[in-house]
Scaffold this active site. Sequence first.
Site, PDB file in Angstrom:
ATOM      1  N   ASP A   1       0.845  -1.198   0.000  1.00 57.81           N
ATOM      2  CA  ASP A   1       0.000   0.000   0.000  1.00 57.81           C
ATOM      3  C   ASP A   1       0.883   1.251   0.000  1.00 57.81           C
ATOM      4  O   ASP A   1       0.393   2.372  -0.146  1.00 57.81           O
ATOM      5  CB  ASP A   1      -0.985  -0.004   1.174  1.00 57.81           C
ATOM      6  CG  ASP A   1      -0.300  -0.091   2.519  1.00 57.81           C
ATOM      7  OD1 ASP A   1       0.936  -0.266   2.549  1.00 57.81           O
ATOM      8  OD2 ASP A   1      -0.998   0.018   3.550  1.00 57.81           O
ATOM      9  N   SER A   2       2.201   1.046   0.081  1.00 58.92           N
ATOM     10  CA  SER A   2       3.147   2.149  -0.122  1.00 58.92           C
ATOM     11  C   SER A   2       2.989   2.754  -1.512  1.00 58.92           C
ATOM     12  O   SER A   2       3.515   3.837  -1.774  1.00 58.92           O
ATOM     13  CB  SER A   2       4.589   1.661   0.080  1.00 58.92           C
ATOM     14  OG  SER A   2       4.834   0.508  -0.701  1.00 58.92           O
TER      15      SER A   2
ATOM     16  N   ASP B   1      -1.108  -6.025  -0.337  1.00 60.26           N
ATOM     17  CA  ASP B   1      -1.582  -5.479   0.944  1.00 60.26           C
ATOM     18  C   ASP B   1      -3.091  -5.294   0.956  1.00 60.26           C
ATOM     19  O   ASP B   1      -3.676  -4.829  -0.034  1.00 60.26           O
ATOM     20  CB  ASP B   1      -0.964  -4.093   1.171  1.00 60.26           C
ATOM     21  CG  ASP B   1       0.315  -4.140   1.971  1.00 60.26           C
ATOM     22  OD1 ASP B   1       0.486  -5.084   2.772  1.00 60.26           O
ATOM     23  OD2 ASP B   1       1.143  -3.224   1.802  1.00 60.26           O
TER      24      ASP B   1
ATOM     25  N   LYS C   1      -1.218  -9.486   2.633  1.00 60.99           N
ATOM     26  CA  LYS C   1      -0.550  -8.967   3.837  1.00 60.99           C
ATOM     27  C   LYS C   1      -1.486  -8.005   4.555  1.00 60.99           C
ATOM     28  O   LYS C   1      -2.180  -7.214   3.914  1.00 60.99           O
ATOM     29  CB  LYS C   1       0.759  -8.264   3.463  1.00 60.99           C
ATOM     30  CG  LYS C   1       1.499  -7.716   4.688  1.00 60.99           C
ATOM     31  CD  LYS C   1       2.949  -7.386   4.398  1.00 60.99           C
ATOM     32  CE  LYS C   1       3.168  -6.062   3.725  1.00 60.99           C
ATOM     33  NZ  LYS C   1       2.661  -4.885   4.449  1.00 60.99           N
TER      34      LYS C   1
ATOM     35  N   GLU D   1      -1.711  -5.614   8.445  1.00 61.50           N
ATOM     36  CA  GLU D   1      -0.915  -5.097   9.556  1.00 61.50           C
ATOM     37  C   GLU D   1      -1.586  -5.379  10.890  1.00 61.50           C
ATOM     38  O   GLU D   1      -2.809  -5.365  10.993  1.00 61.50           O
ATOM     39  CB  GLU D   1      -0.712  -3.580   9.388  1.00 61.50           C
ATOM     40  CG  GLU D   1       0.057  -3.223   8.128  1.00 61.50           C
ATOM     41  CD  GLU D   1       0.333  -1.724   7.992  1.00 61.50           C
ATOM     42  OE1 GLU D   1      -0.007  -0.947   8.920  1.00 61.50           O
ATOM     43  OE2 GLU D   1       0.881  -1.338   6.953  1.00 61.50           O
TER      44      GLU D   1
ATOM     45  N   GLU E   1       8.991  -4.657  10.787  1.00 63.24           N
ATOM     46  CA  GLU E   1       9.465  -3.352  10.310  1.00 63.24           C
ATOM     47  C   GLU E   1       9.933  -2.497  11.478  1.00 63.24           C
ATOM     48  O   GLU E   1       9.227  -2.359  12.495  1.00 63.24           O
ATOM     49  CB  GLU E   1       8.332  -2.645   9.542  1.00 63.24           C
ATOM     50  CG  GLU E   1       8.750  -1.271   9.039  1.00 63.24           C
ATOM     51  CD  GLU E   1       7.845  -0.679   7.971  1.00 63.24           C
ATOM     52  OE1 GLU E   1       6.876  -1.355   7.549  1.00 63.24           O
ATOM     53  OE2 GLU E   1       8.107   0.460   7.555  1.00 63.24           O
TER      54      GLU E   1
HETATM   55  O1  KIV Z   1       3.590  -1.214   1.712  1.00 61.67           O
HETATM   56  C1  KIV Z   1       4.768  -1.558   1.779  1.00 61.67           C
HETATM   57  O2  KIV Z   1       5.610  -1.221   0.934  1.00 61.67           O
HETATM   58  C2  KIV Z   1       5.163  -2.392   2.898  1.00 61.67           C
HETATM   59  C3  KIV Z   1       6.622  -2.656   3.075  1.00 61.67           C
HETATM   60  C4  KIV Z   1       7.240  -1.475   3.712  1.00 61.67           C
HETATM   61  C5  KIV Z   1       6.875  -3.891   3.852  1.00 61.67           C
HETATM   62  O3  KIV Z   1       4.354  -2.820   3.651  1.00 61.67           O
END
Ligand code: KIV
Length: 278
Positions: free
Chosen positions: A59-60, A98, A127, A129, A196
């Site tokens: 989600d980055s 994500d 993924k 969190e 992280e």
């Molecule tokens: O969204 C992302 O890029 C991440 C990484 C920092 C692990 O979750």
Amino acid sequence: MTAASSSSSTAPKRPATVRIRHLFEAKAQGRPFSMLTAYDQFSAQVFEAAGIEVLLIGDSVGSTVLGHETTTATTHQDMLTFTGAVARSVRRPLIVADLAFGSYEAGPVDAVRHGVELVRAGAQMIKLEGGTPVTPQVSALVAAGIPVMGHLGFTPQSVNALSGHRVQGRDDHAADQLLRDARALQEAGASAVVLELVPAALASRITAELDIPTVGIGAGPGCDGQVLVWQDMAGLSDFRGKFVKAFADLRGDLQRAAEQYRSEVESRSYPGPEHSFE
Ligand code: KIV
């Protein structure tokens, strides 16, 4: 025996398609694996050619591509769009996507609905969190046949609650909580966990205690795998956190190329006869 034949006989065999079981094998063999974020066709194909085993549509993407300040602005629709772009472009890497902020916190039903849509877009693993509080979501996703990667330590979607980007688990109480959360994710059925911004010694301890692979970002060399945001890894972004190593100067290279292009356009040396039609 030549150097090439001797190294090929000892080198670990690379799977044609990376599966979750290969991450477990890597952990068992003590062979670190690499994961990078990817959001588009060309970067994904370059990373596949480089042998990167896991691609994360993080989600980055909200802050690295879409111009948002934090990942909390990334939507589920954004995740579907970019997951599809990467999944259609590569064959070998394991594709992890994500769950966006707001798409799973309310409970297992939301998590499964959005997880299913990400799998339909091409994700092979999802993924999310958080620790103990999201274990019902993890169990529900796993029961639905969707493999899960957890994410502990600094969790960017909670940047406001965590008061910014800070190393987590520094004191004994926080370290114990992180270890409990990691165990809880494993018990709920997660197949891997990102750590992280976690002190290296604590990340090594969690890695040793868990059966599932850990993937570190700012968590030292003791994790089973490592992950970086690709624009940080390649020196395209201007983020230079302590844990980041820029392995190239893509920002400088791209700027130099664009300056050269502008200069040749202005001097009429580009396009030349070789770029023009009769
Ligand atoms: O969204 C992302 O890029 C991440 C990484 C920092 C692990 O979750």
